[in-house]
Scaffold this active site. Structure first.
Site, PDB file in Angstrom:
ATOM      1  CG  ASP A  41       3.424  -7.995  -1.413  1.00 55.12           C
ATOM      2  OD1 ASP A  41       3.495  -8.800  -0.477  1.00 55.12           O
ATOM      3  OD2 ASP A  41       3.996  -6.889  -1.420  1.00 55.12           O
TER       4      ASP A  41
ATOM      5  N   GLY B  27       0.836  -1.208   0.000  1.00 60.57           N
ATOM      6  CA  GLY B  27       0.000   0.000   0.000  1.00 60.57           C
ATOM      7  C   GLY B  27       0.867   1.253   0.000  1.00 60.57           C
TER       8      GLY B  27
ATOM      9  CB  CYS C  52       5.649  -9.785   6.070  1.00 55.80           C
ATOM     10  SG  CYS C  52       6.750  -8.618   5.205  1.00 55.80           S
TER      11      CYS C  52
HETATM   12  P1  RI2 Z   1       0.622  -3.609   3.253  1.00 54.87           P
HETATM   13  C1  RI2 Z   1       4.922  -6.360   2.006  1.00 54.87           C
HETATM   14  O1  RI2 Z   1       5.943  -6.520   1.051  1.00 54.87           O
HETATM   15  C2  RI2 Z   1       4.606  -7.660   2.721  1.00 54.87           C
HETATM   16  O2  RI2 Z   1       4.651  -8.777   1.879  1.00 54.87           O
HETATM   17  C3  RI2 Z   1       3.217  -7.347   3.219  1.00 54.87           C
HETATM   18  O3  RI2 Z   1       2.507  -8.490   3.666  1.00 54.87           O
HETATM   19  C4  RI2 Z   1       2.621  -6.719   1.987  1.00 54.87           C
HETATM   20  O4  RI2 Z   1       3.684  -5.921   1.431  1.00 54.87           O
HETATM   21  C5  RI2 Z   1       1.399  -5.876   2.194  1.00 54.87           C
HETATM   22  O5  RI2 Z   1       1.684  -4.801   3.036  1.00 54.87           O
HETATM   23  P2  RI2 Z   1       7.373  -5.687   1.146  1.00 54.87           P
HETATM   24  O6  RI2 Z   1       7.081  -4.290   0.783  1.00 54.87           O
HETATM   25  O7  RI2 Z   1       0.325  -3.010   1.906  1.00 54.87           O
HETATM   26  O8  RI2 Z   1       7.875  -5.817   2.579  1.00 54.87           O
HETATM   27  O9  RI2 Z   1      -0.604  -4.209   3.902  1.00 54.87           O
HETATM   28  O10 RI2 Z   1       8.261  -6.368   0.154  1.00 54.87           O
HETATM   29  O11 RI2 Z   1       1.340  -2.643   4.170  1.00 54.87           O
END
Ligand code: RI2
Length: 305
Positions: free
Chosen positions: A183, A7, A114
């Site tokens: 994601d 997001g 995560c």
């Molecule tokens: P929100 C993150 O990826 C994680 O995989 C997490 O679960 C997902 O994005 C969604 O996060 P990364 O940016 O959008 O750490 O809910 O590679 O915050």
């Protein structure tokens, strides 16, 4: 990797495009459009998996293809679209928190993996609503996003256990709800999320713990309708093993996929800002909330035939 969470990545991309639009000095509409398209292309190439990024870029670029009399008018329209997306995204996380919190009950033991803003919004809202539960949060090798998660949970006053990723199944017997973010969500309801999510979902399935995914509608991937796969980003091996070590092991290749795919049958619920749905309803979200239909790919909703 400076910006964590799908997001936030989407909002940061839109904010960057907005800045770019403000900085372009031309009175030629096609030069203005081309410059923004070029900037959008650079942003789209940064992260391959989080579909929130292309969805957000599509949403804000769409008004530019309509009739606009001048660069100033196009810029105004573009600013409006960017501001609207950022507002929509922030409200979506809040709404997901409110809806997801209703699925967390007194006495629950929740596992999260995560660092998901949307998943954390559900936990924090439930805690603020007075629900009593505890959380197990994983470390999330190799980038340790779990550290961000435990800090947020701690600051929110939520009792948390911090575990290594490989302890997820060991503790699953104590867990009755898994809450993660996404994601990307495919049309068949499969969820792409941080590497390790599918192992946790499999262990939860085996032990009959519920799995709830918190995902804004702009995480749903329209092009999966046409059978396009969501590309899984594979990152440098150095994140896992320092070069000083791997250089001495010429027959060892470090593999470092950043995400994996959890099939719909291991997921009970996807909480979106439009409501909680079973993963099998992903197509409806793509059609009704993102406005994409089979045969209309590449065109924004406004330009449908
Ligand atoms: P929100 C993150 O990826 C994680 O995989 C997490 O679960 C997902 O994005 C969604 O996060 P990364 O940016 O959008 O750490 O809910 O590679 O915050």
């Amino acid at each position: 990797m400076e910006i964590r969470g799908a997001g936030r990545i989407a909002r940061a991309a839109v904010a960057a495009l907005r800045d770019e639009a403000g900085a372009i000095t031309t009175s030629d509409l096609s030069v203005f459009r081309n410059s923004l398209e070029k900037a959008a292309g650079i942003l789209l190439a940064t992260r391959t998996t989080a579909v929130s990024l292309p969805n957000a870029v599509h949403m804000v670029m769409a008004p530019l293809s309509g009739d606009v009399p001048s660069v100033d008018a196009a810029r105004e329209k573009f600013f409006e679209a960017c501001d609207q997306f950022i507002r929509l995204s922030e409200n979506a996380v809040e709404r997901i928190g409110n809806i997801g919190a209703r699925h967390i009950r007194d006495g629950d033991v929740v596992m999260t993996h995560c660092n998901s803003e949307a998943a954390l919004a559900c936990l924090i809202r439930a805690h603020r609503n007075g629900t009593s539960f505890e959380v197990f949060a994983t470390e999330v090798r190799p980038r340790n996003q779990g550290l961000l998660t435990i800090k947020t949970l701690n600051d929110a006053g939520i009792q948390t256990s911090y575990i290594v990723d490989s302890a997820a199944r060991y503790f699953m017997k104590d867990i009755n709800l898994v809450v993660v973010g996404a994601d990307a969500v495919s049309v068949n309801g499969a969820v792409v999320n941080k590497i390790g999510t599918s192992q946790i979902a499999l262990a939860a399935h085996e032990s009959r713990a519920r799995v709830m995914v918190a995902a804004e509608t702009y995480k749903f991937a329209p092009r999966t309708i046409l059978g396009e796969y969501i590309e899984i980003e594979e990152r440098e091996g150095e994140e896992v093993l320092p070069l000083s070590v791997s250089r001495k092991l010429p027959r060892v290749r470090v593999r470092n996929p950043a995400f994996d795919v959890t099939p719909a049958e291991y997921i009970d619920l996807i909480v979106t800002e439009e409501g909680a749905i079973p993963p099998q309803m992903a197509y409806i979200v793509i059609r009704d909330y993102l406005g994409w239909h089979i045969g209309e790919f590449g065109k924004p909703p406004e330009n449908r035939a």
